[in-house]
Design a protein around this motif. Sequence first.
Motif, mmCIF file in Angstrom:
data_model
loop_
_atom_site.group_PDB
_atom_site.id
_atom_site.type_symbol
_atom_site.label_atom_id
_atom_site.label_comp_id
_atom_site.label_asym_id
_atom_site.label_seq_id
_atom_site.Cartn_x
_atom_site.Cartn_y
_atom_site.Cartn_z
ATOM 1 N N ASP A 93 44.229 20.004 -3.490
ATOM 2 C CA ASP A 93 45.388 19.791 -2.618
ATOM 3 C C ASP A 93 46.698 20.195 -3.284
ATOM 4 N N ILE A 94 46.620 20.990 -4.342
ATOM 5 C CA ILE A 94 47.814 21.526 -5.005
ATOM 6 C C ILE A 94 47.704 23.040 -5.052
ATOM 7 N N PHE A 95 48.741 23.727 -4.586
ATOM 8 C CA PHE A 95 48.767 25.185 -4.611
ATOM 9 C C PHE A 95 50.027 25.655 -5.340
ATOM 10 N N SER A 96 49.960 26.888 -5.845
ATOM 11 C CA SER A 96 51.150 27.496 -6.433
ATOM 12 C C SER A 96 51.283 28.919 -5.925
ATOM 13 N N CYS A 97 52.535 29.305 -5.676
ATOM 14 C CA CYS A 97 52.863 30.651 -5.195
ATOM 15 C C CYS A 97 53.817 31.294 -6.192
ATOM 16 N N SER A 98 53.449 32.455 -6.687
ATOM 17 C CA SER A 98 54.281 33.173 -7.656
ATOM 18 C C SER A 98 54.790 34.476 -7.045
ATOM 19 N N VAL A 99 56.102 34.680 -7.147
ATOM 20 C CA VAL A 99 56.739 35.914 -6.671
ATOM 21 C C VAL A 99 57.308 36.607 -7.903
ATOM 22 N N GLY A 100 56.684 37.689 -8.315
ATOM 23 C CA GLY A 100 57.036 38.316 -9.581
ATOM 24 C C GLY A 100 57.857 39.581 -9.428
ATOM 25 N N ALA B 191 50.160 10.642 -1.657
ATOM 26 C CA ALA B 191 48.835 10.306 -2.188
ATOM 27 C C ALA B 191 47.923 11.526 -2.070
ATOM 28 N N SER B 192 47.124 11.745 -3.086
ATOM 29 C CA SER B 192 46.284 12.938 -3.150
ATOM 30 C C SER B 192 45.207 12.922 -2.070
ATOM 31 N N THR B 193 45.280 13.889 -1.159
ATOM 32 C CA THR B 193 44.243 13.988 -0.128
ATOM 33 C C THR B 193 42.915 14.402 -0.744
ATOM 34 N N ALA B 194 42.962 15.191 -1.813
ATOM 35 C CA ALA B 194 41.727 15.610 -2.476
ATOM 36 C C ALA B 194 41.005 14.408 -3.066
ATOM 37 N N LEU B 195 41.741 13.504 -3.693
ATOM 38 C CA LEU B 195 41.138 12.327 -4.306
ATOM 39 C C LEU B 195 40.637 11.347 -3.254
ATOM 40 N N ILE B 196 41.508 10.977 -2.310
ATOM 41 C CA ILE B 196 41.167 9.945 -1.337
ATOM 42 C C ILE B 196 40.018 10.399 -0.431
#
Length: 757
Positions: free
Chosen positions: A102-109, A417-422
């Motif tokens: 449930d965590i994403f990252s976007c990189s603009v280089g 709250a973390s949807t991945a965990l719960i």
Amino acid sequence: MFRNRIPFAELLGISVDVQVKGFVADVTATLKYKNLEENAVEAVFVFPMDDDSAVYCFEATVEGKKIVADLQEKEQAHKTYNEAISKGLQAFLLEEDTSSGDIFSCSVGNLLPGQEAEVTLCYVRELPVEADGAVRFVLPAVLNPRYTPKGEAQSVTATRPQVPIGQIPYTLSLDAHFQSPYGISKIESNCDITPLEYTDSDKTAAKVSLAEGHKFERDVELLAYYAEVNKPSVAVELGVSGAPEGSVMAHHVVMLNFCPSFPEAEEQFTCGEFVFLMDRSGSMECAMNSKPNSPQRIQSAKDTLVLLLKSLPLGCYFNIFGFGSSFESFFPESVEYTQKSMEQAVIKVKEMDANFGGTEILQPLRKIYKTGVRPDHPRQLFVFTDGEVGNTKNVIQEVRKNAANHRCFTFGIGEGASTALIKGMARAGSGIAEFITGEDRMQPKVLKALKYSLQPSVKEVALKWSLPPGLVPSVLSAAPRSIFQGQRSIVYAQLKGKVSAEREVSLEYKYKDEVFRNVLPLSFVDGKAERPTIHRLAAKALISELEDWDDSGLEETKKKILEASLQSGVISSLTAFVAVNKDTKQLVEGPPVRRDVPAPGKEGAEALCYVWCPSLRESINVSVITPGQSAASEGGGGGDAYCSVMNSEASEEYESPFLRLISLQNADGSWSLGSDLAVILGMTEAVLKSKKPQQSVDDSAWATLLAVIRLHTMYLGQRDEWELLERKALSWLKPKAGLRCLVSAVLPTLLFLGYLF
């Protein structure tokens, strides 16, 4: 505490378009960037995403040119991105964090000085149905720093810079369109939205928009109320032409939406082992919501625990664990539920504080699982946490390893709250997951789960197909391992072969000694869709199932995950989207300057709460809340550095009249006739006794009957919370001598309440 200002805000704004059809949302989010610096930059944005989301598209637009990203194996995607950056080309990367889905990252280089760029990602997801029938869509906007246990890789959330809520340099806009063939009665939100606007005459389509000025202090929640919501349904999509043979996309896919129903048992189990695992980390001292005088998370959880303890049946076993950087249990092992053990536990619950440091849930879980299961007392585990942990996958795997010995019910407390965990723990433990945010009350959601755990188990759950010869079903998501009254069960399946006629599929299960069948017809006439939404959801379900079981790192499992992801175009933990602008007009010399997009954080004294918690000073370095530094280093911190101890009114112990009333109930369901009850009923103990129809009537029976009537007359709106308490009381009352005399004395009231003794 924070930088006085953010001089270069690479992310200017986020715009979101939501298309909801029935119980499925198709979301398009566009992020607009601009380089306000004199050098080329790499902007990195870390953001939350619901764990169930199937991300299927990522593209960038620079100076009018659209660049569609490729989905590649993650290591190859990083190589593609880094090589492009080193050559001075513009590149874009979207990936799921390795620690949590449930965590994403976007990189603009290599964004040039003064240059603007837009990146767009698209995803689909199923929508849950709330207890009141609302179809719930949530756009996650809060991502609290996740606590990282010692020895674990640092969470990506720990290095994000933070600025005070209200000073976020980017904006959020959202337009949501809803469609339901049964009509839409209303749409509500926890945020300010525009008035509901129907877009057709029969009220089957409507839209709303998020009002301007969202501060990112809460997730955006939309609740849509349809005319019919608990109706079984089936969606069929024909195979996608040109898809690789044998892939998920190549064949017909069905989404089976069952609504199992069976008679509600009048009796409840008096056996069972109930283990309550309570988060006592520092972040549990935060308020439940941003409104003045909102109760602390820990206080709401304590009130809920008291209700749970009062609702347990005589003859069961129970224990309560509190966890943080360390953990402790009320008893060395689960004890029998008696008046004495219940009273001991209630006293301990009321003494609980959020003073256990970080959030390490894995060790208490292992301790619970190492304790042998009692014969004839099936274990039911209830987990309460704000979900700010960094080793999510390890925790879920631990639950799955022990799934045969228990059921796991999970409750995510507070924003972020973390949807991945719960969801992951509940899915692995064949239970249900609930989230308590905004002004939600924790108690009714938790008591609903307890009612489920007290019902006889549904057994022998299976899918039965009635298909023509040559049409072979293949289930992509696991059939439900447990079924609860009123809970939808969604199953995805692939059908290989030629379609020749309409057929059916049924979900069969045994409840007590009776077999039930939920039948759904399969129709392939109008199965073709403009976008293969059902195929993508099915691919996500398959990927999640494989990832959940990938606890041994088997190469064969990884191969299946990669194949399912790459062939369907749905991102996984092993893949990432990457796009390269090969027509970059001006090559960048040297590495770009990295800029992390800031996240909202607490201000001033609220963020310093740990400094004033002497018991935690040794477990956290004050500097962890400095922007850009780790909020989870040295085995402490994470989201726990964001608790608020400044709201003295909210943190004061306060027991409502309702809680005082139920706190007086005995373990067997009765109330004692005493001064405490008399005060709640608004009279003296002497007067209360004088009101008995006959002095020979048992004092406790009289007190119990009056307490039950009090619940009905004063707290009818909270019936979900005291229904189990009432059942215990009535079971205790019925065999009592003199009950007819009591009933006669209060007959008008009893008739009004609909009682039948």
